[in-house]
Design a protein around this motif. Sequence first.
Motif, PDB file in Angstrom:
ATOM      1  N   ARG A 617       4.594 -13.771  -4.721  1.00 16.34           N
ATOM      2  CA  ARG A 617       5.208 -14.266  -3.493  1.00 16.34           C
ATOM      3  C   ARG A 617       5.417 -13.131  -2.492  1.00 16.34           C
ATOM      4  O   ARG A 617       5.197 -13.298  -1.281  1.00 16.34           O
ATOM      5  CB  ARG A 617       6.531 -14.956  -3.801  1.00 16.34           C
ATOM      6  N   LYS A 618       5.843 -11.981  -2.994  1.00 13.93           N
ATOM      7  CA  LYS A 618       6.064 -10.837  -2.099  1.00 13.93           C
ATOM      8  C   LYS A 618       4.755 -10.374  -1.477  1.00 13.93           C
ATOM      9  O   LYS A 618       4.694 -10.071  -0.281  1.00 13.93           O
ATOM     10  CB  LYS A 618       6.723  -9.699  -2.873  1.00 13.93           C
ATOM     11  N   LEU A 619       3.700 -10.324  -2.288  1.00 13.66           N
ATOM     12  CA  LEU A 619       2.406  -9.903  -1.762  1.00 13.66           C
ATOM     13  C   LEU A 619       1.901 -10.898  -0.730  1.00 13.66           C
ATOM     14  O   LEU A 619       1.411 -10.513   0.341  1.00 13.66           O
ATOM     15  CB  LEU A 619       1.404  -9.764  -2.906  1.00 13.66           C
ATOM     16  N   LEU A 620       2.011 -12.180  -1.021  1.00 19.71           N
ATOM     17  CA  LEU A 620       1.539 -13.201  -0.085  1.00 19.71           C
ATOM     18  C   LEU A 620       2.354 -13.177   1.199  1.00 19.71           C
ATOM     19  O   LEU A 620       1.805 -13.311   2.303  1.00 19.71           O
ATOM     20  CB  LEU A 620       1.608 -14.581  -0.736  1.00 19.71           C
ATOM     21  N   HIS A 621       3.659 -12.992   1.075  1.00 21.05           N
ATOM     22  CA  HIS A 621       4.516 -12.935   2.267  1.00 21.05           C
ATOM     23  C   HIS A 621       4.124 -11.749   3.146  1.00 21.05           C
ATOM     24  O   HIS A 621       4.028 -11.878   4.379  1.00 21.05           O
ATOM     25  CB  HIS A 621       5.976 -12.822   1.851  1.00 21.05           C
ATOM     26  N   TYR A 622       3.855 -10.627   2.534  1.00 21.30           N
ATOM     27  CA  TYR A 622       3.493  -9.429   3.294  1.00 21.30           C
ATOM     28  C   TYR A 622       2.155  -9.617   4.003  1.00 21.30           C
ATOM     29  O   TYR A 622       2.025  -9.338   5.204  1.00 21.30           O
ATOM     30  CB  TYR A 622       3.432  -8.227   2.358  1.00 21.30           C
ATOM     31  N   THR A 623       1.150 -10.077   3.288  1.00 22.59           N
ATOM     32  CA  THR A 623      -0.171 -10.222   3.902  1.00 22.59           C
ATOM     33  C   THR A 623      -0.178 -11.321   4.959  1.00 22.59           C
ATOM     34  O   THR A 623      -0.885 -11.215   5.964  1.00 22.59           O
ATOM     35  CB  THR A 623      -1.232 -10.519   2.840  1.00 22.59           C
ATOM     36  N   THR A 624       0.607 -12.369   4.751  1.00 19.89           N
ATOM     37  CA  THR A 624       0.692 -13.435   5.754  1.00 19.89           C
ATOM     38  C   THR A 624       1.370 -12.933   7.018  1.00 19.89           C
ATOM     39  O   THR A 624       0.930 -13.227   8.143  1.00 19.89           O
ATOM     40  CB  THR A 624       1.450 -14.643   5.191  1.00 19.89           C
ATOM     41  N   ALA A 625       2.424 -12.151   6.843  1.00 23.97           N
ATOM     42  CA  ALA A 625       3.153 -11.613   7.991  1.00 23.97           C
ATOM     43  C   ALA A 625       2.291 -10.663   8.815  1.00 23.97           C
ATOM     44  O   ALA A 625       2.476 -10.532  10.036  1.00 23.97           O
ATOM     45  CB  ALA A 625       4.411 -10.893   7.516  1.00 23.97           C
ATOM     46  N   HIS A 626       1.347 -10.004   8.165  1.00 22.23           N
ATOM     47  CA  HIS A 626       0.484  -9.048   8.854  1.00 22.23           C
ATOM     48  C   HIS A 626      -0.928  -9.598   9.065  1.00 22.23           C
ATOM     49  O   HIS A 626      -1.843  -8.841   9.382  1.00 22.23           O
ATOM     50  CB  HIS A 626       0.413  -7.740   8.050  1.00 22.23           C
TER      51      HIS A 626
END
Length: 745
Positions: A617-626
């Motif tokens: 979830r953290k990885l997906l949140h980061y890549t989605t935000a960027h």
Amino acid sequence: MDQPAYARPALLFITVLAAVLYVWGINHSQYHTFYANAARSMTESWKAFFFGSFDPGNSITLDKLPGFLWPQALSARIFGFHPWALTLPQVLEGVASLLVLHRLVRRWAGVNAALIADTAFLVTPVAVGLFRTAVEDPAFTLCVLLAAEAAQRAARDGRLRPLVACGVWVGVGFQAKMLEAWAVLPALALVYLVTAPVTLRKRLAHLGVAAVVMTAVSLSWMLAVTLTPAKDRPYVDGTTNNSAFSMVVGYNFLNRFSSLGISAASTGSVSATQGGGGGHRGERTTGGLSGQAGGQTGGQAGGQAGGADSAHRGFGTSSGSGSYAHRRLGTAGVQSGQFTGAQAAAARQGGGGGGGGGDQNGWSKMFGTSLASQTGWLYPIAAISVICGLLWRRGRPRTDGIRGGFLMWGTWLATYFLVFSAGSVGGHTYYMGVIAVPLAALTGGGVVQMWRAHRAGGRRAWVLPGAVAATAAWSAYLAGQFSSFLPWLAPLVGVLGLAAVALLAPARPTRTPTGGRLALAGLAAALAAVLIAPGAWAVQVFNPAYGSTGMGAVGPSGTNRGHGSVTSASGRRGQVLWGDGTARAGAATAAVGRGGVAGFGGFGGMDAGGELTASQRKLLHYTTAHQGSAEYVFATTGWNSASPYILATGARVLPLGGFSGQVPFPTEAQFQQLVASGKLHYVLVGGGRGMGAFFGGGSGTTSASTATTQITSWVQSTCTPVPASTYGGTDVAGTQALYRCGTGQ
């Protein structure tokens, strides 16, 4: 047609029981690790729905025709994306198959034969497991049954319209199982050609018209894909030339028979170049799933090795004489990130009990315990029924429907039996559903025919006791191979068989009330002797020690005589509940019980509810935000690393290399163009590259030249690593690593 008073209540009871068996535990269903991604993507857009896209971004298709997934995707659109919503269509297809089988056999041999056939089909273990499994064969089985029903009507009346409908249903079945659907054609064409009450010229003309319609329906999707410009559709998985015809003919058909020396090398089939065929499997050393892939070793790695939902492959993907790569690998599996060459080789050889056991290779595989215990309990009585049905009806008019029925079912059984004996099965028990159909029909029609001969007296009266004795002996032998599973079963079958013979023999020609009652008692004992053993397997769906398997098997399918335990169809070892009232299962069982879809990579795989882990979830949140205006959230070096994100959220993740990891899509140049144009910023490296190791690829010399490994090398040398601490993850040596590519990296 007049029916006895018990006919409809009996059919209703059998139908309800079938629904219960098929739907039991549906709330504990799990996603098929490969197919479910496509089903999820197909709920995101109608383009993905039509083309069968593996990912929501429509970059690459499944390595199968998508027809079997259309009902699953529609169900998910209606009920939401849940494992049970994907399983529900198979349940409905199973109930419909049972009813169509009843209609077929009732028209052919009468209502009593139909009820016996229904019961035989119901208690065949593979038929129960098949319709609880989200794979191709449930839809395919229903389609070929509907085709047979239409062919039966056409042969009875000599009419073209139902024969054209038969061709349509075969074509629809082609969308589910490709060329395997055409294997039923000899049986359907032969029954019409031999028995239809019209002239030979008209019969041939009708068959020609039906063949044209069948071919058009069969090839409709392939032609649509071929005529669609490549830039406007996903790349066709399993091919080097982006051709639907190569995927169907080479990748999914010819490679199945590579052990016979048949090569698909000239068809554009990826697996033909991988060591999946014929003699290559034992010649190549595999270093692992990936040199730096780490934690993803195939998602739910080998805890159910050989028994869980191994390779999803339809009729004929790679692996000439052995099993295919596991698609949905064991839940309690290897999450350490290293799959050694020896482990991969063992998986290719078929692993343990429930899956690709060693007796599923070679021409005798259909008589091996792992397949015969799921499918073959009725071999003797079905074979005797065909022989007697054809011999006893000699001299009848050409249009004799009874003989035509035996001809159709016998040809159906012989054709598929030969095809599966020659080709590779590799643990895919659910393939056998199409064998269970003629076995059940012949059992119903044969028992009624032999019963009438028995009551008429003469030499033919001995055939029924003989057939029952042979079938009971075969069943006792099969049950005896699983001595720790219901140890009383084999003796009980033997006793029932002896009782049936003892009751039937003296009652042969008598017309007295006592003789009639003895004969009926003998018939009841005969049916019990024939059906009780497969029934004992089928009801194991209620037994938590066995549960469900993505391979369509039910109950035990392998033995371990050294330790006195049995291997369940789902690959779990333990004491059966009905043995001594206990169920001791190992770590694999516990993991399966938690429902986890573990180990999709270094970031931990999905949790028990099908959700992403905290790290994911953290990885997906980061890549989605960027992500910005990029088309893809990120790319992965294998479909198995992309799978958790697609299943849980429908994220637009770009998987590289197709299922095998060997597909040249995207090429290195295409990938660099995606980065340069701003359509892709992030790449998740590691976590496996498809299933290359199982095909003899992976990280050996072959994979060094694949597009995926070239892209991986380029990313590692050109792009900027993103520390795990940046997005709240943790660094794990040898697992997955996130890279930022392009401007602003």
